[in-house]
Enzyme design. Structure first.
Site, PDB file in Angstrom:
ATOM      1  N   GLY A   1       0.818  -1.223   0.000  1.00  0.00           N
ATOM      2  CA  GLY A   1       0.000   0.000   0.000  1.00  0.00           C
ATOM      3  C   GLY A   1       0.844   1.262   0.000  1.00  0.00           C
ATOM      4  O   GLY A   1       0.560   2.197   0.745  1.00  0.00           O
TER       5      GLY A   1
ATOM      6  N   ARG B   1       0.065   5.906  -1.656  1.00  0.00           N
ATOM      7  CA  ARG B   1      -0.352   7.198  -1.082  1.00  0.00           C
ATOM      8  C   ARG B   1      -0.368   7.074   0.449  1.00  0.00           C
ATOM      9  O   ARG B   1      -0.103   6.004   0.994  1.00  0.00           O
ATOM     10  CB  ARG B   1      -1.739   7.603  -1.602  1.00  0.00           C
ATOM     11  CG  ARG B   1      -2.830   6.616  -1.294  1.00  0.00           C
ATOM     12  CD  ARG B   1      -4.212   7.173  -1.629  1.00  0.00           C
ATOM     13  NE  ARG B   1      -5.249   6.334  -1.045  1.00  0.00           N
ATOM     14  CZ  ARG B   1      -5.810   5.320  -1.666  1.00  0.00           C
ATOM     15  NH1 ARG B   1      -5.460   5.020  -2.896  1.00  0.00           N
ATOM     16  NH2 ARG B   1      -6.725   4.589  -1.045  1.00  0.00           N
TER      17      ARG B   1
ATOM     18  N   VAL C   1      -3.762  -6.844  -2.311  1.00  0.00           N
ATOM     19  CA  VAL C   1      -3.516  -7.429  -0.984  1.00  0.00           C
ATOM     20  C   VAL C   1      -4.807  -8.145  -0.557  1.00  0.00           C
ATOM     21  O   VAL C   1      -5.905  -7.597  -0.694  1.00  0.00           O
ATOM     22  CB  VAL C   1      -3.127  -6.324   0.024  1.00  0.00           C
ATOM     23  CG1 VAL C   1      -3.024  -6.894   1.439  1.00  0.00           C
ATOM     24  CG2 VAL C   1      -1.812  -5.670  -0.385  1.00  0.00           C
TER      25      VAL C   1
ATOM     26  N   ASN D   1       1.318  -2.519   5.440  1.00  0.00           N
ATOM     27  CA  ASN D   1       0.674  -1.216   5.639  1.00  0.00           C
ATOM     28  C   ASN D   1      -0.700  -1.113   4.978  1.00  0.00           C
ATOM     29  O   ASN D   1      -1.569  -0.406   5.486  1.00  0.00           O
ATOM     30  CB  ASN D   1       1.602  -0.113   5.096  1.00  0.00           C
ATOM     31  CG  ASN D   1       0.880   1.202   4.905  1.00  0.00           C
ATOM     32  OD1 ASN D   1       0.646   1.933   5.863  1.00  0.00           O
ATOM     33  ND2 ASN D   1       0.484   1.520   3.672  1.00  0.00           N
TER      34      ASN D   1
ATOM     35  N   SER E   1      -3.632  -0.103  14.522  1.00  0.00           N
ATOM     36  CA  SER E   1      -4.308   1.164  14.825  1.00  0.00           C
ATOM     37  C   SER E   1      -4.712   1.136  16.297  1.00  0.00           C
ATOM     38  O   SER E   1      -4.948   0.065  16.856  1.00  0.00           O
ATOM     39  CB  SER E   1      -5.558   1.297  13.954  1.00  0.00           C
ATOM     40  OG  SER E   1      -6.400   2.304  14.477  1.00  0.00           O
TER      41      SER E   1
ATOM     42  N   TYR F   1     -13.256  -3.035  11.277  1.00  0.00           N
ATOM     43  CA  TYR F   1     -11.901  -2.466  11.222  1.00  0.00           C
ATOM     44  C   TYR F   1     -11.170  -2.755  12.533  1.00  0.00           C
ATOM     45  O   TYR F   1     -10.011  -3.198  12.546  1.00  0.00           O
ATOM     46  CB  TYR F   1     -12.008  -0.957  10.980  1.00  0.00           C
ATOM     47  CG  TYR F   1     -10.680  -0.238  10.867  1.00  0.00           C
ATOM     48  CD1 TYR F   1      -9.938  -0.286   9.687  1.00  0.00           C
ATOM     49  CD2 TYR F   1     -10.169   0.504  11.937  1.00  0.00           C
ATOM     50  CE1 TYR F   1      -8.724   0.381   9.579  1.00  0.00           C
ATOM     51  CE2 TYR F   1      -8.961   1.173  11.829  1.00  0.00           C
ATOM     52  CZ  TYR F   1      -8.240   1.115  10.652  1.00  0.00           C
ATOM     53  OH  TYR F   1      -7.041   1.778  10.556  1.00  0.00           O
TER      54      TYR F   1
ATOM     55  N   ALA G   1     -11.790  -5.131  14.691  1.00  0.00           N
ATOM     56  CA  ALA G   1     -11.493  -6.572  14.777  1.00  0.00           C
ATOM     57  C   ALA G   1     -10.275  -6.908  13.922  1.00  0.00           C
ATOM     58  O   ALA G   1      -9.414  -7.699  14.328  1.00  0.00           O
ATOM     59  CB  ALA G   1     -12.701  -7.385  14.319  1.00  0.00           C
TER      60      ALA G   1
ATOM     61  N   LYS H   1      -7.743  -5.026  13.152  1.00  0.00           N
ATOM     62  CA  LYS H   1      -6.490  -4.530  13.733  1.00  0.00           C
ATOM     63  C   LYS H   1      -6.138  -5.289  15.021  1.00  0.00           C
ATOM     64  O   LYS H   1      -4.957  -5.516  15.309  1.00  0.00           O
ATOM     65  CB  LYS H   1      -6.586  -3.023  13.989  1.00  0.00           C
ATOM     66  CG  LYS H   1      -6.726  -2.190  12.709  1.00  0.00           C
ATOM     67  CD  LYS H   1      -5.558  -2.401  11.751  1.00  0.00           C
ATOM     68  CE  LYS H   1      -5.562  -1.435  10.571  1.00  0.00           C
ATOM     69  NZ  LYS H   1      -4.492  -1.687   9.609  1.00  0.00           N
TER      70      LYS H   1
HETATM   71  N1  LIG Z   1      -5.240   7.305   8.441  1.00  0.00           N
HETATM   72  C1  LIG Z   1      -5.392   7.015   9.711  1.00  0.00           C
HETATM   73  O1  LIG Z   1      -5.940   7.786  10.501  1.00  0.00           O
HETATM   74  C2  LIG Z   1      -4.837   5.720  10.251  1.00  0.00           C
HETATM   75  C3  LIG Z   1      -4.790   5.545  11.626  1.00  0.00           C
HETATM   76  C4  LIG Z   1      -4.305   4.353  12.139  1.00  0.00           C
HETATM   77  C5  LIG Z   1      -3.881   3.372  11.295  1.00  0.00           C
HETATM   78  N2  LIG Z   1      -3.935   3.536   9.955  1.00  0.00           N
HETATM   79  C6  LIG Z   1      -3.486   2.449   9.109  1.00  0.00           C
HETATM   80  O2  LIG Z   1      -2.404   2.871   8.308  1.00  0.00           O
HETATM   81  C7  LIG Z   1      -2.402   2.158   7.086  1.00  0.00           C
HETATM   82  C8  LIG Z   1      -2.324   3.139   5.922  1.00  0.00           C
HETATM   83  O3  LIG Z   1      -3.439   4.010   6.008  1.00  0.00           O
HETATM   84  P1  LIG Z   1      -3.558   5.362   5.173  1.00  0.00           P
HETATM   85  O4  LIG Z   1      -4.218   6.336   6.037  1.00  0.00           O
HETATM   86  O5  LIG Z   1      -2.257   5.687   4.549  1.00  0.00           O
HETATM   87  O6  LIG Z   1      -4.602   4.877   4.047  1.00  0.00           O
HETATM   88  P2  LIG Z   1      -4.811   5.377   2.551  1.00  0.00           P
HETATM   89  O7  LIG Z   1      -4.370   6.776   2.398  1.00  0.00           O
HETATM   90  O8  LIG Z   1      -6.221   5.029   2.220  1.00  0.00           O
HETATM   91  O9  LIG Z   1      -3.814   4.433   1.710  1.00  0.00           O
HETATM   92  C9  LIG Z   1      -3.993   3.032   1.694  1.00  0.00           C
HETATM   93  C10 LIG Z   1      -2.966   2.384   0.785  1.00  0.00           C
HETATM   94  O10 LIG Z   1      -3.223   0.983   0.756  1.00  0.00           O
HETATM   95  C11 LIG Z   1      -3.496   0.567  -0.595  1.00  0.00           C
HETATM   96  N3  LIG Z   1      -4.488  -0.509  -0.581  1.00  0.00           N
HETATM   97  C12 LIG Z   1      -5.705  -0.508  -0.014  1.00  0.00           C
HETATM   98  N4  LIG Z   1      -6.331  -1.679  -0.244  1.00  0.00           N
HETATM   99  C13 LIG Z   1      -5.473  -2.430  -0.976  1.00  0.00           C
HETATM  100  C14 LIG Z   1      -5.529  -3.730  -1.536  1.00  0.00           C
HETATM  101  N5  LIG Z   1      -6.595  -4.530  -1.411  1.00  0.00           N
HETATM  102  N6  LIG Z   1      -4.463  -4.184  -2.245  1.00  0.00           N
HETATM  103  C15 LIG Z   1      -3.364  -3.415  -2.407  1.00  0.00           C
HETATM  104  N7  LIG Z   1      -3.254  -2.178  -1.888  1.00  0.00           N
HETATM  105  C16 LIG Z   1      -4.294  -1.699  -1.190  1.00  0.00           C
HETATM  106  C17 LIG Z   1      -3.978   1.828  -1.303  1.00  0.00           C
HETATM  107  O11 LIG Z   1      -3.810   1.763  -2.722  1.00  0.00           O
HETATM  108  P3  LIG Z   1      -4.989   1.267  -3.723  1.00  0.00           P
HETATM  109  O12 LIG Z   1      -6.276   1.780  -3.199  1.00  0.00           O
HETATM  110  O13 LIG Z   1      -4.615   1.797  -5.068  1.00  0.00           O
HETATM  111  O14 LIG Z   1      -4.928  -0.220  -3.727  1.00  0.00           O
HETATM  112  C18 LIG Z   1      -3.056   2.853  -0.664  1.00  0.00           C
HETATM  113  O15 LIG Z   1      -1.783   2.793  -1.252  1.00  0.00           O
HETATM  114  C19 LIG Z   1      -3.663   1.300   7.078  1.00  0.00           C
HETATM  115  O16 LIG Z   1      -3.358  -0.025   7.468  1.00  0.00           O
HETATM  116  C20 LIG Z   1      -4.524   1.955   8.128  1.00  0.00           C
HETATM  117  O17 LIG Z   1      -5.445   1.050   8.712  1.00  0.00           O
HETATM  118  C21 LIG Z   1      -4.392   4.702   9.400  1.00  0.00           C
END
Ligand SMILES: NC(=O)c1ccc[n+]([C@@H]2O[C@H](COP(=O)([O-])OP(=O)(O)OC[C@H]3O[C@@H](n4cnc5c(N)ncnc54)[C@H](OP(=O)(O)O)[C@@H]3O)[C@@H](O)[C@H]2O)c1
Lengths: 241, 81
Positions: free
Chosen positions: A8, A11, A56, A83, A136, A149, A151, A153
């Site tokens: 991932g 972005r 993924v 990620n 998370s 979500y 569950a 994590k």
């Molecule tokens: N943002 C928050 O507040 C926050 C807080 C705590 C934890 N997190 C965790 O941090 C991680 C990254 O979050 P983020 O905020 O950076 O999210 P994001 O901006 O939505 O980016 C998610 C990334 O994962 C990829 N992705 C999603 N589903 C996928 C799949 N099935 N196969 C391959 N790639 C996939 C997306 O690309 P494509 O859509 O092109 O596949 C993108 O590159 C996640 O695990 C999230 O749960 C985020």
């Protein structure tokens, strides 16, 4: 030079991790379903990074990506950053089963498939290694509307602890990083009211940024962190205090 | 002895020797986790290596129990046909 795999990385946090690791001198392979211009720019300007299309949660695509990325890197694989993740909101009573299945497939099974493939590489290489799962604070705290979500994590943290025990004797460490609310696309759907409430309740009085998380990643990848395993490191500006 | 049996015996010996262990005499009756200085991750290494060298994965459709070298050879020979 060491090779790190980041899922991932197109972005948000994943992209930030890829850039940070390149700056630290790692060779980085990454994947997502869609390519972004940010990834394009990166790949066109740096021979040490490669993007692959991979879903993924799909075991076959995971195996293919891991194989292709290792062939591309030509140096031993040192680490995996699980990620990629998705979040969908809604109270469970009306949350369609197909949606929770899809979410668990990416966030939990997806990470497990990746860990499996990467552990097989570590065993074949006969080397130590690092796995970091991006969890998370919602995994341990829960949040209204985020049952699936949460569950996923919590499951990921369980995976971290079990794999740490299973692979410690090969000097492979497995840890989780549990960010609080980050300013990325994933959190862009938060209403202004919720966002303000989160900021008010956070001792540091702001949402987290990608730069708040990446130093912990490079630390856990380093030799200095060789005795840290099975842990969940919370980085949340103090909101879960 | 079949080619697969040879490969399995050789890879097993290699994994034990890579651990800087003196390899005891290996027979087809030897049980991996009882008679040989191997643990569950060594066994996983063996399976991963065998998949790479033979292209055969007898465990694709689920767990299959084996304890001895002979039982593992039988699994690979069964999956190869
Ligand atoms: N943002 C928050 O507040 C926050 C807080 C705590 C934890 N997190 C965790 O941090 C991680 C990254 O979050 P983020 O905020 O950076 O999210 P994001 O901006 O939505 O980016 C998610 C990334 O994962 C990829 N992705 C999603 N589903 C996928 C799949 N099935 N196969 C391959 N790639 C996939 C997306 O690309 P494509 O859509 O092109 O596949 C993108 O590159 C996640 O695990 C999230 O749960 C985020």
């Amino acid at each position: 030079m060491k090779h790190i795999m980041v899922t991932g990385g197109s972005r948000g946090l994943g992209l930030g991790i890829v850039i940070h690791l390149l700056n630290q001198g790692y060779k980085v392979s990454t994947c997502s379903r869609n390519k972004t211009t940010a990834v394009d720019d990166l790949v066109n300007n740096n021979e040490h990074v490669k993007w692959f299309q991979c879903e993924v949660g799909n075991a076959e695509q995971t195996a293919t990506f891991v194989k292709s990325a290792c062939e591309w890197a030509e140096v031993p694989l040192w680490g995996l950053i699980n990620n990629a993740g998705i979040a969908k909101e809604g109270v469970l009573a009306t949350f369609p089963n197909v949606e929770s299945d899809a979410l668990l497939q990416v966030n939990l099974n997806g990470a497990l498939y990746f860990a499996r493939e990467v552990l097989r590489v570590f065993l074949r290489q006969n080397t130590a290694g690092r796995i970091i799962n991006i969890s998370s604070i919602i995994g341990s705290r829960g949040y209204t509307g985020l049952a699936a979500y949460s569950a996923s994590k919590a499951g990921l943290d369980g995976l971290t602890r079990a794999l740490a025990r299973e692979n410690g004797r090969r000097n492979i460490t497995v840890n989780s990083i549990a960010p609080g609310y980050l300013d990325t696309e994933m959190s862009s759907t938060l209403s202004d009211k919720k966002r303000d409430q989160i900021i008010r309740r956070t001792p540091m009085h702001r949402l987290g940024t990608v730069a708040d998380i990446t130093p912990a990643i490079s630390f856990l990848l380093s030799d200095e962190a060789a005795f840290i395993t099975g842990q969940t490191l919370t980085i949340d500006g103090g909101i879960t205090n | 002895m079949s080619n697969l049996a040879d490969i399995i015996l050789n890879e097993t010996r290699q994994i034990i020797e890579n651990k800087a262990e003196v390899c005891p005499e290996i027979t087809v009756e030897s049980e991996f986790l009882v008679d040989l200085p191997m643990d569950s991750l060594d066994l996983a290494t063996l399976i991963v290596t065998l998949e790479l060298t033979t292209g055969i994965d007898p465990f694709r459709d689920g767990f299959k129990t084996f304890h001895s070298i002979a039982e593992l050879i039988a699994l690979y020979e069964g999956a190869a046909v």
